[in-house]
Design a protein around this motif. Structure first.
Motif, short mmCIF file in Angstrom:
data_model
loop_
_atom_site.label_atom_id
_atom_site.label_comp_id
_atom_site.label_asym_id
_atom_site.label_seq_id
_atom_site.Cartn_x
_atom_site.Cartn_y
_atom_site.Cartn_z
N ASN A 169 0.81 -1.21 0.00
CA ASN A 169 0.00 0.00 0.00
C ASN A 169 0.85 1.26 0.00
OD1 ASN A 169 -2.84 -0.66 -0.08
ND2 ASN A 169 -2.64 -1.53 1.97
N ILE A 170 1.89 1.29 0.84
CA ILE A 170 2.66 2.52 1.06
C ILE A 170 4.14 2.19 1.20
CG2 ILE A 170 3.02 4.48 2.63
CD1 ILE A 170 0.05 3.90 3.58
N HIS A 171 4.97 2.96 0.52
CA HIS A 171 6.41 2.87 0.70
C HIS A 171 6.93 4.26 1.04
CE1 HIS A 171 10.71 2.55 -0.75
NE2 HIS A 171 10.61 1.47 -0.01
N VAL A 172 7.54 4.37 2.22
CA VAL A 172 8.09 5.65 2.69
C VAL A 172 9.60 5.51 2.68
CG1 VAL A 172 7.99 7.39 4.49
CG2 VAL A 172 6.09 5.78 4.23
N GLN A 173 10.29 6.41 1.98
CA GLN A 173 11.73 6.25 1.91
C GLN A 173 12.45 7.59 1.94
OE1 GLN A 173 11.69 4.84 -2.49
NE2 GLN A 173 13.71 5.75 -2.21
N ALA A 174 13.69 7.54 2.42
CA ALA A 174 14.57 8.69 2.33
C ALA A 174 15.08 8.79 0.90
CB ALA A 174 15.73 8.55 3.31
N ILE A 175 15.24 10.00 0.41
CA ILE A 175 15.73 10.18 -0.96
C ILE A 175 17.10 9.55 -1.10
CG2 ILE A 175 16.40 11.90 -2.68
CD1 ILE A 175 14.29 13.74 -1.48
N ASP A 176 17.28 8.75 -2.13
CA ASP A 176 18.50 8.00 -2.40
C ASP A 176 18.83 6.99 -1.29
OD1 ASP A 176 18.93 9.39 -4.76
OD2 ASP A 176 20.01 10.98 -3.73
N GLY A 204 3.52 -5.61 3.41
CA GLY A 204 2.28 -5.64 2.65
C GLY A 204 1.47 -4.38 2.83
N GLY A 205 1.45 -3.87 4.05
CA GLY A 205 0.75 -2.61 4.32
C GLY A 205 1.64 -1.41 4.10
N VAL A 206 2.79 -1.38 4.81
CA VAL A 206 3.69 -0.23 4.76
C VAL A 206 5.13 -0.72 4.84
CG1 VAL A 206 4.30 1.99 5.80
CG2 VAL A 206 1.97 1.10 6.08
N CYS A 207 6.00 -0.10 4.04
CA CYS A 207 7.44 -0.27 4.21
C CYS A 207 8.05 1.10 4.49
CB CYS A 207 8.09 -0.86 2.96
SG CYS A 207 9.90 -0.96 3.07
N VAL A 208 8.87 1.20 5.54
CA VAL A 208 9.59 2.44 5.87
C VAL A 208 11.07 2.16 5.72
CG1 VAL A 208 7.87 3.56 7.32
CG2 VAL A 208 9.32 1.83 8.33
N TYR A 209 11.74 2.95 4.86
CA TYR A 209 13.09 2.56 4.46
C TYR A 209 14.04 3.75 4.43
CZ TYR A 209 16.67 -0.17 2.08
OH TYR A 209 17.82 -0.83 1.78
N GLY A 210 15.13 3.64 5.18
CA GLY A 210 16.22 4.59 5.09
C GLY A 210 16.33 5.53 6.27
N THR A 211 17.55 6.01 6.51
CA THR A 211 17.83 6.93 7.60
C THR A 211 16.98 8.19 7.47
OG1 THR A 211 20.10 6.13 7.77
CG2 THR A 211 19.64 8.31 8.69
N GLY A 212 16.37 8.61 8.57
CA GLY A 212 15.53 9.80 8.57
C GLY A 212 14.08 9.54 8.25
N THR A 213 13.70 8.30 8.03
CA THR A 213 12.33 7.94 7.67
C THR A 213 11.56 7.50 8.91
OG1 THR A 213 13.08 7.27 5.48
CG2 THR A 213 10.94 6.47 6.18
N LYS A 214 10.30 7.92 8.97
CA LYS A 214 9.49 7.62 10.16
C LYS A 214 8.03 7.39 9.77
CE LYS A 214 10.18 10.01 13.93
NZ LYS A 214 10.17 11.10 14.95
N LEU A 215 7.41 6.40 10.42
CA LEU A 215 5.97 6.14 10.33
C LEU A 215 5.36 6.38 11.70
CD1 LEU A 215 3.41 4.94 8.89
CD2 LEU A 215 4.17 2.69 9.72
N ILE A 216 4.32 7.24 11.75
CA ILE A 216 3.63 7.54 13.01
C ILE A 216 2.18 7.10 12.87
CG2 ILE A 216 2.98 9.31 14.66
CD1 ILE A 216 5.30 11.01 13.57
#
Length: 393
Positions: A169-176, A204-216
């Motif tokens: 559903n959602i991928h949250v990532q730091a640029i590069d 499957g629901g959310v992936c949070v990837y990379g330094t500085g990335t946060k899911l609240i």
């Protein structure tokens, strides 16, 4: 200023951006139909700098680069009651934005990206107050959304999207993937993040990837009924905060972390803080039915009724970072082998300073807690009613 009202814009081609049209000023687009347009670069139907789009059908358009339907470059825009559906691009099948975008209502559905962001790819700020992002597909990460800056999910639905690799559903990532710029995805919408599928990897629901990335995950929010090989609900190497939210019914179909699976590597450090809420009825084929990963802090809430096909029905903590439980309950979890409630992995420091670990069951040893060469300190709390078939209730 460009004002368009009720005009059909169909079957055009641009050698560059904006297959239907390109606006470098302020756009006011209302009740128009844009279909069958193609851009060799960005914005299959529309490339614009700023303005508002309302009541439009933007369907069946193609961009060879980003923004199959729409591309917003740098400015501010509000979308209201549009249908942005069945568009295609390399990135951002429905839309690309690096501006400040507000989604008030409307749909992003059945869009396709060969790369990231089946529905939307964002390098800017997105505020979603309503509408839906459903049924989109990405050939890499972020079936529904690929966000690389700030995404405020206040209302509407993000459901039933599929990614080939990470973040159904959602991928949250730091640029590069490596930087110190914050990339924060904040959830206050009460509609569950549900029905997502990561086909090849995690979240499957959310992936949070990379330094500085946060899911609240805030009060009343939820991540439910998602699937992935690992981290059925949530997966990543970044920070997750859970405040009276629910993570339930998720499945890791071939690996670890039915509800949540975190890890640390050269690109980021996974960490989890649970102050309240519930992690329940999640399933992992291997380890950690509810949670699997490093830097676990639990001050309240309940982790219950999760199942692991091998070890750690409720929680598995690993890594060398400090892990702790000072409140809340880990209860009624089951594992086929050891560690029904909690598994403390090799060289992991864990402190139990409060809370309750109760009524968990292990098919092997350690119904409540199994220590696999970890380092556990108990200063307070309750351990009761657990059952290990081989010993160590």
């Amino acid at each position: 200023t460009l004002n368009i009202n009720g005009t059909p814009i169909k079957n055009n081609t641009a050698q560059g951006g904006g297959g239907g049209f390109c606006s470098h000023g302020t756009l006011n687009l209302n009740n128009a139909t844009l279909t069958g347009n193609t851009a060799t670069e960005d914005g299959g139907a529309i490339w614009y700098n700023k303005g508002n789009i309302s009541g439009c059908g933007i369907t069946g358009n193609t961009a060879n680069n980003i923004g199959g339907g729409v591309s917003l470059s740098g400015g501010t825009s509000t979308l209201t009651n549009n249908n942005i559906d069945n568009n295609k691009a390399n990135g951002g099948g429905g839309m690309y934005t690096d501006g400040s975008l507000t989604i008030s209502s409307g749909t992003f559905s059945n869009n396709n990206a060969s790369g990231n962001g089946g529905g939307i790819i964002s390098n800017g700020t997105v505020t979603m107050n309503g509408g839906s992002i459903t049924g989109n597909y990405s050939g890499w990460d972020g079936g529904g959304v690929n966000s690389r800056a700030t995404f405020n999910f206040n209302g509407g639905a993000i459901q039933n999207n599929t990614a080939y690799w990470l973040g159904g559903n959602i991928h949250v990532q730091a640029i590069d993937n490596i930087n110190n710029k914050q990339s924060v995805f904040t959830v206050t919408s009460k509609n569950p993040i549900s029905g997502g599928k990561a086909e090849g990897s995690g979240g499957g629901g959310v992936c949070v990837y990379g330094t500085g990335t946060k899911l609240i995950l805030n009060d009343g929010t939820s991540v439910k009924d998602n699937t992935a090989p690992t981290g059925g609900g949530i997966n990543g190497n970044a920070t997750i905060e859970m405040h009276n939210a629910t993570i339930s019914g998720n499945k890791a179909t071939s690996n670890n972390g039915g509800g949540i699976e975190l890890f640390s590597d050269q690109y980021g450090t996974g960490s989890f803080k649970m102050t309240s809420g519930t992690i329940e009825n999640n399933t992992a084929t291997c380890e950690g039915g509810g949670f699997h990963g490093p830097n676990f802090t639990m001050t309240g809430g309940t982790i219950q009724k999760n199942n692991a096909g091998t070890v750690a029905g409720g929680v598995l903590v690993n890594g060398t970072g400090a892990c702790s439980m000072s409140g809340g309950t880990i209860t009624n979890n089951t594992s086929t082998y050891s560690g029904g409630g909690l598994w403390v992995d090799d060289n992991t420091p864990f402190t139990l300073g409060g809370g309750t670990i109760s009524n968990n069951t292990a098919g092997g040893d350690g119904g409540g807690i199994h220590i696999d060469n970890g380092n556990i300190t108990i200063t307070a709390g309750t351990i009761s009613g657990n059952k290990g078939q081989w010993g160590g209730g």
